[in-house]
Write a protein that holds these residues in place. Structure first.
Motif, mmCIF file in Angstrom:
data_model
loop_
_atom_site.group_PDB
_atom_site.id
_atom_site.type_symbol
_atom_site.label_atom_id
_atom_site.label_comp_id
_atom_site.label_asym_id
_atom_site.label_seq_id
_atom_site.Cartn_x
_atom_site.Cartn_y
_atom_site.Cartn_z
ATOM 1 N N ARG A 123 0.814 -1.217 0.000
ATOM 2 C CA ARG A 123 0.000 0.000 0.000
ATOM 3 C C ARG A 123 0.845 1.262 0.000
ATOM 4 O O ARG A 123 0.419 2.302 -0.501
ATOM 5 C CB ARG A 123 -0.928 0.016 1.215
ATOM 6 N N ASN A 124 2.026 1.152 0.546
ATOM 7 C CA ASN A 124 2.892 2.328 0.674
ATOM 8 C C ASN A 124 3.380 2.787 -0.705
ATOM 9 O O ASN A 124 4.109 2.071 -1.390
ATOM 10 C CB ASN A 124 4.078 1.992 1.576
ATOM 11 N N ASP A 125 2.959 3.989 -1.128
ATOM 12 C CA ASP A 125 3.347 4.572 -2.423
ATOM 13 C C ASP A 125 3.057 3.602 -3.571
ATOM 14 O O ASP A 125 3.891 3.388 -4.455
ATOM 15 C CB ASP A 125 4.832 4.966 -2.430
ATOM 16 N N MET A 126 1.866 3.058 -3.560
ATOM 17 C CA MET A 126 1.487 2.091 -4.602
ATOM 18 C C MET A 126 1.622 2.692 -5.997
ATOM 19 O O MET A 126 2.118 2.044 -6.927
ATOM 20 C CB MET A 126 0.039 1.628 -4.362
ATOM 21 N N ASN A 127 1.202 3.937 -6.155
ATOM 22 C CA ASN A 127 1.231 4.552 -7.487
ATOM 23 C C ASN A 127 2.655 4.706 -8.015
ATOM 24 O O ASN A 127 2.879 4.688 -9.222
ATOM 25 C CB ASN A 127 0.523 5.906 -7.461
ATOM 26 N N LYS A 128 3.608 4.884 -7.098
ATOM 27 C CA LYS A 128 5.001 5.030 -7.538
ATOM 28 C C LYS A 128 5.597 3.707 -7.997
ATOM 29 O O LYS A 128 6.625 3.687 -8.670
ATOM 30 C CB LYS A 128 5.841 5.615 -6.401
ATOM 31 N N LYS A 129 4.960 2.634 -7.621
ATOM 32 C CA LYS A 129 5.466 1.319 -8.038
ATOM 33 C C LYS A 129 5.130 1.018 -9.496
ATOM 34 O O LYS A 129 5.714 0.137 -10.108
ATOM 35 C CB LYS A 129 4.874 0.231 -7.144
ATOM 36 N N LEU A 130 4.161 1.744 -10.052
ATOM 37 C CA LEU A 130 3.765 1.522 -11.443
ATOM 38 C C LEU A 130 4.767 2.159 -12.394
ATOM 39 O O LEU A 130 5.205 3.293 -12.188
ATOM 40 C CB LEU A 130 2.381 2.117 -11.684
ATOM 41 N N ASP A 131 5.118 1.437 -13.418
ATOM 42 C CA ASP A 131 6.082 1.904 -14.421
ATOM 43 C C ASP A 131 5.313 2.498 -15.611
ATOM 44 O O ASP A 131 4.605 1.792 -16.318
ATOM 45 C CB ASP A 131 6.953 0.732 -14.885
ATOM 46 N N LEU A 132 5.472 3.824 -15.819
ATOM 47 C CA LEU A 132 4.742 4.509 -16.886
ATOM 48 C C LEU A 132 5.530 4.590 -18.187
ATOM 49 O O LEU A 132 5.072 5.224 -19.146
ATOM 50 C CB LEU A 132 4.364 5.928 -16.429
ATOM 51 N N PHE A 133 6.695 3.964 -18.243
ATOM 52 C CA PHE A 133 7.546 4.086 -19.430
ATOM 53 C C PHE A 133 6.849 3.568 -20.686
ATOM 54 O O PHE A 133 6.932 4.173 -21.757
ATOM 55 C CB PHE A 133 8.862 3.325 -19.207
ATOM 56 N N GLU A 134 6.152 2.457 -20.545
ATOM 57 C CA GLU A 134 5.487 1.858 -21.707
ATOM 58 C C GLU A 134 4.430 2.796 -22.279
ATOM 59 O O GLU A 134 4.198 2.818 -23.491
ATOM 60 C CB GLU A 134 4.847 0.520 -21.304
ATOM 61 N N PHE A 135 3.817 3.567 -21.405
ATOM 62 C CA PHE A 135 2.830 4.544 -21.878
ATOM 63 C C PHE A 135 3.518 5.738 -22.542
ATOM 64 O O PHE A 135 3.049 6.253 -23.557
ATOM 65 C CB PHE A 135 1.965 5.027 -20.716
ATOM 66 N N GLU A 136 4.615 6.175 -21.957
ATOM 67 C CA GLU A 136 5.317 7.353 -22.480
ATOM 68 C C GLU A 136 5.845 7.117 -23.889
ATOM 69 O O GLU A 136 5.748 7.992 -24.754
ATOM 70 C CB GLU A 136 6.466 7.733 -21.545
ATOM 71 N N ILE A 137 6.391 5.941 -24.149
ATOM 72 C CA ILE A 137 6.954 5.681 -25.480
ATOM 73 C C ILE A 137 5.850 5.558 -26.532
ATOM 74 O O ILE A 137 6.129 5.614 -27.725
ATOM 75 C CB ILE A 137 7.838 4.410 -25.488
ATOM 76 N N LYS A 138 4.633 5.413 -26.070
ATOM 77 C CA LYS A 138 3.508 5.359 -27.014
ATOM 78 C C LYS A 138 2.756 6.682 -27.065
ATOM 79 O O LYS A 138 1.664 6.766 -27.612
ATOM 80 C CB LYS A 138 2.583 4.207 -26.647
ATOM 81 N N GLY A 139 3.348 7.719 -26.477
ATOM 82 C CA GLY A 139 2.779 9.060 -26.568
ATOM 83 C C GLY A 139 1.593 9.292 -25.664
ATOM 84 O O GLY A 139 0.776 10.178 -25.931
ATOM 85 N N LEU A 140 1.474 8.532 -24.585
ATOM 86 C CA LEU A 140 0.315 8.641 -23.706
ATOM 87 C C LEU A 140 0.670 9.320 -22.390
ATOM 88 O O LEU A 140 1.773 9.142 -21.862
ATOM 89 C CB LEU A 140 -0.250 7.246 -23.404
ATOM 90 N N GLU A 141 -0.255 10.085 -21.886
ATOM 91 C CA GLU A 141 -0.155 10.660 -20.550
ATOM 92 C C GLU A 141 -1.178 9.928 -19.692
ATOM 93 O O GLU A 141 -2.382 9.979 -19.965
ATOM 94 C CB GLU A 141 -0.457 12.159 -20.583
ATOM 95 N N VAL A 142 -0.679 9.249 -18.651
ATOM 96 C CA VAL A 142 -1.540 8.366 -17.867
ATOM 97 C C VAL A 142 -1.443 8.718 -16.391
ATOM 98 O O VAL A 142 -0.353 8.937 -15.857
ATOM 99 C CB VAL A 142 -1.141 6.883 -18.076
ATOM 100 N N ASN A 143 -2.582 8.781 -15.747
ATOM 101 C CA ASN A 143 -2.652 9.008 -14.305
ATOM 102 C C ASN A 143 -3.407 7.823 -13.704
ATOM 103 O O ASN A 143 -4.554 7.569 -14.058
ATOM 104 C CB ASN A 143 -3.370 10.324 -14.024
ATOM 105 N N ILE A 144 -2.739 7.107 -12.775
ATOM 106 C CA ILE A 144 -3.304 5.884 -12.224
ATOM 107 C C ILE A 144 -3.377 5.990 -10.702
ATOM 108 O O ILE A 144 -2.398 6.393 -10.057
ATOM 109 C CB ILE A 144 -2.448 4.655 -12.611
#
Length: 521
Positions: free
Chosen positions: A352-373
């Motif tokens: 639970r601690n900093d769960m959102n920081k554990k997500l890797d957004l790189f795959e979204f970034e290389i596809k031109g996406l801005e994602v908030n989870i």
């Protein structure tokens, strides 16, 4: 104008007719000599006799007029000229006219000669020279032969392309094309907007091409060329497709047909692709994911907001469905993260601690996406239910143990040889304590005496006394003097037995069962 030929001879009694304003006489002798009589004059008999004229030509004086209106060929088969020409002819030398041998049909001679002159001019007149020929016509016709015949001709008229050819040559067509054209991607299209101005620049070439409709031909050809151009590019290469458009459209085949073409326009994404690029994802889903503990799952509630930030990268990624891609990618990552943590309290706290920081957004970034989870983690409902059931069971067992310990504590009050607190401290397990009681006090006279003293002092009743002695291996018969009190106490014991909490119940359990095999747990 008519010419009448007559044979004559001298006669004393005859006279030659007088000429007039409308008629001329031309006399000829055998020596080929000619004499023109005009203006009201008359050839005398003396001159007729002396010169031996034997032929008289009568010319009905007047202008010869005519017209030529028809098509004439050009140097090439496909080109025809329209000629409209009017002429008027006068006799300027009657003798030359007679000598020319034209005969009586002067008009026929003129018509044929002028026609031949026009024909010669048209067959030598190319489209390139047409403007200058048109300007000089009809004075560029050769009438020297007519003049040699004693005639003078006046002409006026014009020469030009036929009406049909003029319409073709003057064609200027504007074509608007707005349509979707395929890219190198299988399902995605570009949109081309173009305005085309075209006209026939080389009529001969155009006519030889056999084109029946300028507009249809250019539209079909450019549609093909637009398609060939857009198919060279993937949809994400929009900027490359736009660069140099429309100059890089191949118009060679059009120009080879004698057509001039001028294109303005642009290449853009199709409406479907634009709608695709305007997609936004705002979704929430709840799923279970396996933890590091086999058979135990986390439950993660995820809220996702996504939009397209770099359309070139997104188009290059060729994602069929934005929402499905985002959900699938987040699902993969959450599954990977969950498998790294235990469902135990410390593991739950850690995931639970900093769960959102554990997500890797790189795959979204290389596809031109801005994602908030945003993801919240808990134990699965099944696991929480299992824990609640286990907790209830543990609490029940603890309560049962507490009740048994209380019974043992009451039992130990029967024995004042050993402190109760000491015994419990020494034997945490009720089973071991039970063994101690049986082994250490079963034949202890001090314990028996202690029970007797308690009974004598009234601290315990008949039933308690009897049961306690039974535990210590001694059977006691109680006399009449105590029978009433015993019956009274037995009644109380029976009532207490129904409640399941009295010492007598505990003593009975210990006495009536094989205590050494009994498990207090």
């Amino acid at each position: 104008m008519n010419i009448k030929k007559e044979s004559i001879k001298y006669s004393f009694f005859s006279k030659e007719p007088f000429s007039s304003q409308s008629s001329i006489f031309v006399y000829r002798n055998e020596r080929g000599q000619y004499r023109v009589v005009e203006g009201g004059e008359q050839l005398t008999n003396t001159e007729l006799k002396a010169q031996k004229y034997n032929t008289r030509y009568t010319l009905e004086f007047g202008s010869v007029t005519g017209q030529i209106t028809q098509e004439f060929p050009s140097p090439v088969t496909e080109i025809k000229y329209d000629v409209k020409l009017d002429y008027q002819c006068e006799v300027i030398d009657p003798v030359l006219l007679i000598k020319s041998g034209i005969g009586e049909d002067v008009k026929g001679f003129l018509q044929e000669h002028i026609y031949n002159q026009v024909l010669q001019l048209s067959t030598e007149c190319s489209l390139e020279s047409l403007p200058s020929v048109k300007e000089a016509f009809p004075h560029n016709l050769d009438f020297s032969l007519i003049k040699e015949k004693g005639l003078e001709v006046q002409v006026k008229g014009e020469l030009d392309l036929t009406g049909t050819l003029r319409n073709i040559a003057d064609q200027q067509v504007t074509i608007d094309i707005l349509g979707e054209f395929p890219s190198s991607d299988v399902k995605e299209n570009f949109e081309v907007t173009a305005s085309i101005d075209c006209k026939v620049e080389d009529l001969t070439t155009y006519l030889k091409s056999g084109i029946t409709s300028l507009k249809e031909f250019v539209t079909k050809e450019l549609t093909l060329q637009f398609r060939r151009l857009t198919e060279k590019y993937f949809i994400y290469q929009l900027e490359e497709a736009q660069e140099g458009f429309p100059n890089k459209i191949n118009t060679a085949n059009i120009r080879a047909k004698g057509i001039g073409v001028y294109i303005t326009g642009e290449v853009d994404l199709s409406s479907a692709v634009k709608r695709k690029l305007s997609q936004q994802v705002n979704t929430k889903f709840e799923r279970e994911y396996p933890s590091a503990d086999t058979g135990r799952n986390f439950e993660i509630i995820t809220t996702i907001y996504a939009n397209i930030q770099d359309r070139k990268k997104y188009l290059k990624s060729n994602i069929p469905s934005l929402e499905q891609f985002v959900k699938d990618e987040v699902d993969i990552q959450l599954r990977r993260i969950a498998q790294q943590y235990s469902t135990k309290p410390e593991g739950l706290e850690e995931i639970r601690n900093d769960m959102n920081k554990k997500l890797d957004l790189f795959e979204f970034e290389i596809k031109g996406l801005e994602v908030n989870i945003k993801a919240s983690v808990d134990l699965s409902e099944e696991l929480k239910k299992s824990i609640r059931t286990h907790t209830d069971n543990v609490e029940t067992l603890d309560r049962q143990k507490e009740l048994k310990n209380k019974e043992l504590e009451e039992l130990l009050h029967l024995f004042n040889g050993t402190p109760v607190d000491y015994l419990f401290a020494l034997y945490d397990d009720p089973k071991e304590l039970k063994k101690y009681i049986l082994n250490e006090h079963k034949n202890s006279m001090a314990s028996k005496q202690a029970l007797k003293d308690k009974y004598t002092n009234g601290d315990i009743d008949d039933i308690q006394f009897r049961r306690g002695m039974s535990i210590l291996g001694d059977h006691v018969l109680i006399g009449n003097e105590t029978s009433n009190r015993m019956r009274l106490e037995e009644g109380k014991a029976a009532e207490s037995n129904n409640n399941g909490n009295s010492f007598a119940q505990s003593a009975t359990i210990l006495a009536d069962n094989n205590i050494e095999d009994e498990d207090f747990n």
